[in-house]
Design a protein around this motif. Structure first.
Motif, mmCIF file in Angstrom:
data_model
loop_
_atom_site.group_PDB
_atom_site.id
_atom_site.type_symbol
_atom_site.label_atom_id
_atom_site.label_comp_id
_atom_site.label_asym_id
_atom_site.label_seq_id
_atom_site.Cartn_x
_atom_site.Cartn_y
_atom_site.Cartn_z
ATOM 1 N N GLY A 175 -1.179 -9.634 -2.846
ATOM 2 C CA GLY A 175 -1.019 -8.212 -2.544
ATOM 3 C C GLY A 175 -1.547 -7.877 -1.164
ATOM 4 N N ALA A 176 -2.684 -8.456 -0.814
ATOM 5 C CA ALA A 176 -3.255 -8.186 0.510
ATOM 6 C C ALA A 176 -2.353 -8.724 1.608
ATOM 7 C CB ALA A 176 -4.642 -8.813 0.612
ATOM 8 N N VAL A 178 0.918 -9.012 1.481
ATOM 9 C CA VAL A 178 2.103 -8.157 1.581
ATOM 10 C C VAL A 178 1.768 -6.826 2.247
ATOM 11 C CG1 VAL A 178 3.708 -6.775 0.218
ATOM 12 C CG2 VAL A 178 3.354 -9.168 -0.335
ATOM 13 N N LEU A 179 0.682 -6.212 1.806
ATOM 14 C CA LEU A 179 0.391 -4.875 2.331
ATOM 15 C C LEU A 179 -0.162 -4.912 3.757
ATOM 16 C CD1 LEU A 179 -0.864 -2.969 -0.807
ATOM 17 C CD2 LEU A 179 1.363 -2.923 0.313
ATOM 18 N N PHE A 181 1.056 -6.679 5.943
ATOM 19 C CA PHE A 181 2.260 -6.771 6.762
ATOM 20 C C PHE A 181 3.117 -5.522 6.657
ATOM 21 C CE2 PHE A 181 6.831 -8.091 6.433
ATOM 22 C CZ PHE A 181 7.072 -8.141 7.792
ATOM 23 N N LEU A 182 3.286 -5.018 5.437
ATOM 24 C CA LEU A 182 4.262 -3.949 5.216
ATOM 25 C C LEU A 182 3.737 -2.609 5.717
ATOM 26 C CD1 LEU A 182 6.411 -4.095 2.052
ATOM 27 C CD2 LEU A 182 6.535 -2.331 3.750
ATOM 28 N N GLU A 183 2.667 -2.150 5.136
ATOM 29 C CA GLU A 183 1.956 -1.086 5.788
ATOM 30 C C GLU A 183 1.179 -1.882 6.819
ATOM 31 O OE1 GLU A 183 -0.321 0.501 2.465
ATOM 32 O OE2 GLU A 183 1.511 1.538 1.849
ATOM 33 N N ARG B 136 13.470 -1.503 7.332
ATOM 34 C CA ARG B 136 12.008 -1.571 7.246
ATOM 35 C C ARG B 136 11.417 -0.194 7.015
ATOM 36 N NH1 ARG B 136 6.472 -2.677 8.912
ATOM 37 N NH2 ARG B 136 6.633 -4.881 8.538
ATOM 38 N N LEU B 171 -2.660 -3.323 -4.643
ATOM 39 C CA LEU B 171 -2.707 -4.760 -4.340
ATOM 40 C C LEU B 171 -2.254 -5.565 -5.552
ATOM 41 C CD1 LEU B 171 -6.144 -4.943 -2.500
ATOM 42 C CD2 LEU B 171 -3.899 -5.288 -1.472
ATOM 43 N N GLU B 174 1.616 -5.207 -5.980
ATOM 44 C CA GLU B 174 2.405 -5.999 -5.030
ATOM 45 C C GLU B 174 2.238 -7.490 -5.293
ATOM 46 O OE1 GLU B 174 4.539 -4.673 -3.030
ATOM 47 O OE2 GLU B 174 3.931 -2.602 -3.376
ATOM 48 N N GLY B 175 1.027 -7.880 -5.630
ATOM 49 C CA GLY B 175 0.801 -9.279 -5.960
ATOM 50 C C GLY B 175 1.659 -9.712 -7.140
#
Lengths: 203, 203
Positions: A175-176, A178-179, A181-183, B136, B171, B174-175
């Motif tokens: 999750g870390a 992904v976030l 990068f995304l945010e 995006r 988190l 998303e994970g």
DNA sequence: TTGTGGCCAGACAGGTCGGTCTACTTTGCT
DNA sequence: AGCAAAGTAGACCGACCTGTCTGGCCACAA
């Protein structure tokens, strides 16, 4: 005086076998950067070759295909990450949970580095989603390795259900990634660390 | 947002407007499925058109470009997810934490459905990584919405630091999305739910 | 019937893709 | 010195890319 204009006298490779890697290395590191910034399919072979200063035939002699080059990039990166992380773990101090929290500290450094443009393994699985494709296989192998590393750390702590806790920590880690990068949240890894501390305390 | 072709001008008759929507819908749903399974850049426009049974001109009249079609797919999907999730939340029972745990139950259903091939928003951000690119932007907007929804739920619970807890829960969410796709672990969402329960209990 | 306008299929344009091949130059080992 | 391996530039290939355009079909209104 009679030095030719073109004689920059490129450093002669002192080590014999190191020479083999020179162009190969240029290809791998250039590919890693371009793929990270733009994506795998978005970067054409010609762009990559021009940026690396390497001829097309060299790429195909060394790797055989674009997909194999991508796979090699991922495997090299997996090795670098593993050794960097285990080195960090070796020096980890702090309470009994220090080792695991150190993973998240390491993660925070990673995602905050200017070279970070999202996790290349997640992107590889996205762009090569079929089980048979080599980039996806490399991504799966790496992520499985991450989970195993976490599980091993949990096991050393004598946690009741190490596999379960490891999977939960892994969720936070991904999750870390992904976030971050995304945010464009450089604090994502910090929040993950906080959450990990809570999960550890409860286990 | 939806097609409302009335008052301003004596424009197309109802029949043709309905026809337009039909083809538009075929395009959107076919695109969603193909992009989910293979990736955005991997699917060519001709493939998509053949699968949807739609002429090329219709696509370009309706959406203007491939990137706009992708954006439209994402926006439609975001709406569907939001309404499906809020509908689920409305019926959520259980303890005071029921609402938040219901989010993870909903997530478990999503990632276990046969149509799930990874999160289209994460993939969009991967393949269109520049800030200026519309796919995006759509992905960022959706993920920000997810975080806000979680934060609102936390706030309603009177949690001490709702923003912080919401970020931690995000988190996990998303994970779970990533690991459901990458490892083919249908239990990822369940583990996320367990971890969420621990975080909630500690807050 | 005839006219009109939305939608169709598919040719087309101009580029780029991954990958192959040839012919030549550099490099490093013996 | 001499030779084999490695690397070079760049032409070339067929396939595919996004996007434009043409000409015709068909439903329906007057």
């Amino acid at each position: 005086m009679s030095e030719r204009a073109t004689t920059t006298k490129p450093s002669p490779a002192r080590t014999s076998s190191a020479k083999v890697s020179a162009k190969r290395e240029a290809l791998l590191s250039t590919a890693e950067e371009l793929f990270a910034r733009q994506g795998y399919r978005a970067v054409g072979i010609d762009t990559l070759l021009a940026e690396a200063g390497v001829a097309k035939m060299t790429l195909y002699k060394q790797f055989g295909s674009k997909e194999e080059l991508i796979t090699a990039v991922l495997e090299r990166l997996a090795g670098e990450i593993t050794s960097s992380l285990t080195a960090r773990l070796a020096t980890a101090t702090g309470g009994s949970h220090g080792r695991i929290l150190a993973v998240f500290d390491w993660l925070a450094d990673w995602v905050r580095s200017p070279a970070f443009h999202g996790c290349l393994f997640i992107k590889a699985a996205s762009e090569y989603p079929e089980s048979g494709e080599r980039p996806r296989q490399a991504a799966e192998a790496f992520k499985a390795g991450c989970r195993e590393l976490l599980e091993e750390q949990c096991r050393e702590l004598g946690i009741a259900d190490p596999e379960r806790l490891a999977r939960q920590l892994h969720l936070l880690l991904e999750g870390a990634l992904v976030l971050s990068f995304l945010e464009r949240d450089p604090q994502a890894a910090t929040h993950a660390r906080d959450a990990a501390a809570v999960l550890l305390a409860a286990a």
